[in-house]
Write a protein that holds these residues in place. Structure first.
Motif, PDB file in Angstrom:
ATOM      1  N   ASP A   1       3.328 -17.973   9.079  1.00  0.00           N
ATOM      2  CA  ASP A   1       2.268 -16.858   9.091  1.00  0.00           C
ATOM      3  C   ASP A   1       1.106 -18.106   9.586  1.00  0.00           C
ATOM      4  O   ASP A   1       0.504 -18.850   8.883  1.00  0.00           O
ATOM      5  CB  ASP A   1       1.847 -16.452   7.684  1.00  0.00           C
ATOM      6  CG  ASP A   1       0.422 -15.570   7.664  1.00  0.00           C
ATOM      7  OD1 ASP A   1      -0.051 -15.746   8.607  1.00  0.00           O
ATOM      8  OD2 ASP A   1       0.458 -14.901   6.594  1.00  0.00           O
TER       9      ASP A   1
ATOM     10  N   ASP B   1      -5.841 -20.452  21.120  1.00  0.00           N
ATOM     11  CA  ASP B   1      -5.373 -19.228  20.615  1.00  0.00           C
ATOM     12  C   ASP B   1      -4.677 -18.311  21.638  1.00  0.00           C
ATOM     13  O   ASP B   1      -4.016 -17.381  21.238  1.00  0.00           O
ATOM     14  CB  ASP B   1      -6.511 -18.610  19.860  1.00  0.00           C
ATOM     15  CG  ASP B   1      -7.664 -18.262  20.835  1.00  0.00           C
ATOM     16  OD1 ASP B   1      -7.766 -18.602  21.998  1.00  0.00           O
ATOM     17  OD2 ASP B   1      -8.506 -17.780  20.107  1.00  0.00           O
TER      18      ASP B   1
ATOM     19  N   LYS C   1      -7.138 -20.426  15.357  1.00  0.00           N
ATOM     20  CA  LYS C   1      -8.355 -20.829  16.081  1.00  0.00           C
ATOM     21  C   LYS C   1      -8.160 -22.635  15.908  1.00  0.00           C
ATOM     22  O   LYS C   1      -8.972 -23.314  16.892  1.00  0.00           O
ATOM     23  CB  LYS C   1      -9.662 -20.593  15.369  1.00  0.00           C
ATOM     24  CG  LYS C   1      -9.923 -19.101  15.560  1.00  0.00           C
ATOM     25  CD  LYS C   1     -10.508 -18.938  17.232  1.00  0.00           C
ATOM     26  CE  LYS C   1     -10.635 -17.412  17.283  1.00  0.00           C
ATOM     27  NZ  LYS C   1     -10.871 -17.212  18.797  1.00  0.00           N
TER      28      LYS C   1
ATOM     29  N   SER D   1      -2.159 -16.914  10.432  1.00  0.00           N
ATOM     30  CA  SER D   1      -3.183 -16.008  10.572  1.00  0.00           C
ATOM     31  C   SER D   1      -4.501 -16.688  10.572  1.00  0.00           C
ATOM     32  O   SER D   1      -5.514 -16.453  11.231  1.00  0.00           O
ATOM     33  CB  SER D   1      -3.238 -14.902   9.592  1.00  0.00           C
ATOM     34  OG  SER D   1      -2.093 -14.156   9.266  1.00  0.00           O
ATOM     35  N   ARG D   2      -4.537 -17.662   9.602  1.00  0.00           N
ATOM     36  CA  ARG D   2      -5.838 -18.491   9.395  1.00  0.00           C
ATOM     37  C   ARG D   2      -5.801 -19.669   9.953  1.00  0.00           C
ATOM     38  O   ARG D   2      -6.865 -20.412   9.869  1.00  0.00           O
ATOM     39  CB  ARG D   2      -5.912 -18.570   7.853  1.00  0.00           C
ATOM     40  CG  ARG D   2      -6.487 -17.337   7.215  1.00  0.00           C
ATOM     41  CD  ARG D   2      -6.751 -17.401   5.727  1.00  0.00           C
ATOM     42  NE  ARG D   2      -5.338 -17.446   4.923  1.00  0.00           N
ATOM     43  CZ  ARG D   2      -5.509 -17.586   3.648  1.00  0.00           C
ATOM     44  NH1 ARG D   2      -6.629 -17.990   2.755  1.00  0.00           N
ATOM     45  NH2 ARG D   2      -4.542 -17.947   2.962  1.00  0.00           N
ATOM     46  N   TRP D   3      -4.942 -19.826  10.885  1.00  0.00           N
ATOM     47  CA  TRP D   3      -4.930 -21.218  11.655  1.00  0.00           C
ATOM     48  C   TRP D   3      -5.099 -21.066  13.236  1.00  0.00           C
ATOM     49  O   TRP D   3      -4.942 -22.117  13.849  1.00  0.00           O
ATOM     50  CB  TRP D   3      -3.709 -21.823  11.307  1.00  0.00           C
ATOM     51  CG  TRP D   3      -3.486 -23.337  11.582  1.00  0.00           C
ATOM     52  CD1 TRP D   3      -4.033 -24.381  11.284  1.00  0.00           C
ATOM     53  CD2 TRP D   3      -2.489 -23.665  12.791  1.00  0.00           C
ATOM     54  NE1 TRP D   3      -3.614 -25.594  11.908  1.00  0.00           N
ATOM     55  CE2 TRP D   3      -2.716 -25.022  12.911  1.00  0.00           C
ATOM     56  CE3 TRP D   3      -1.887 -22.907  13.704  1.00  0.00           C
ATOM     57  CZ2 TRP D   3      -1.978 -25.726  13.762  1.00  0.00           C
ATOM     58  CZ3 TRP D   3      -1.012 -23.955  14.603  1.00  0.00           C
ATOM     59  CH2 TRP D   3      -1.170 -25.305  14.695  1.00  0.00           C
TER      60      TRP D   3
ATOM     61  N   GLY E   1      -6.182 -12.720  12.524  1.00  0.00           N
ATOM     62  CA  GLY E   1      -6.088 -12.202  11.177  1.00  0.00           C
ATOM     63  C   GLY E   1      -4.903 -11.809  10.615  1.00  0.00           C
ATOM     64  O   GLY E   1      -4.961 -11.724   9.279  1.00  0.00           O
ATOM     65  N   ASN E   2      -3.644 -11.434  11.452  1.00  0.00           N
ATOM     66  CA  ASN E   2      -2.387 -11.103  11.021  1.00  0.00           C
ATOM     67  C   ASN E   2      -1.482 -11.350  11.886  1.00  0.00           C
ATOM     68  O   ASN E   2      -1.007 -10.782  12.614  1.00  0.00           O
ATOM     69  CB  ASN E   2      -2.658  -9.469  10.686  1.00  0.00           C
ATOM     70  CG  ASN E   2      -1.237  -8.829  10.220  1.00  0.00           C
ATOM     71  OD1 ASN E   2      -0.319  -9.583   9.846  1.00  0.00           O
ATOM     72  ND2 ASN E   2      -1.185  -7.774  10.228  1.00  0.00           N
TER      73      ASN E   2
END
Ligand code: HEM
Length: 117
Positions: A32, A44, A38, A34-36, A20-21
């Protein structure tokens, strides 16, 4: 007029090291993901291990040249203020570049054999 470049320090980069960060530094720019995380084709786990760090060498070592085009969409506009490249990394990148130039990483359509008793 061009916007002035924005910078983060290594200390700040290190704080972006969790789901998430999650930021990475790769060859000049900060990304960044964070949202990728997964969706990363390599899973991961390798990302979690190195989050918040300079992963230039890992990126070079583990990705085909076709993966570089994915980076652009994760660039968050920051550059690293205090980056340092170790002598080992310099040697590694030079070797990689020299080997690439003479085609050692090109796929030559090799196969493999499986022997069964
Ligand atoms: C912004 C960061 C990253 C992006 C955009 C990214 C992108 C990708 C892409 C597109 C692939 C698929 C490559 C293919 O076509 O085979 C991949 C695979 C992979 N990535 Fe990443 N990656 C990132 C960071 C990392 C990091 C930091 C590591 C390790 C420390 C890593 C380890 C791997 C591994 C182990 C694979 C699988 C390689 C294989 O199947 O042979 N990645 N990554």
């Amino acid at each position: 007029m061009a916007e002035p470049k924005r910078y983060v320090t290594s200390e700040e980069l290190k704080t972006h090291n969790k789901p998430g960060n999650m930021w990475f530094y790769i060859q000049g720019k900060v990304y960044d993901v964070s949202r990728w995380m997964k969706t990363h084709p390599g899973g991961d786990l390798p990302l979690l291990n190195l989050a918040g760090q300079d992963v230039t060498d890992a990126y070079i070592a583990l990705h085909p040249s076709s993966a570089w085009k994915y980076l652009d969409k994760f660039f968050n506009g920051y550059y690293l203020k205090d980056y340092a490249v170790s002598n080992v990394s310099k040697d590694y990148r030079k070797l990689y570049s020299d080997f690439s130039k003479i085609g050692l990483f090109e796929k030559k359509g090799q196969g493999f054999l499986i022997f069964c008793d």
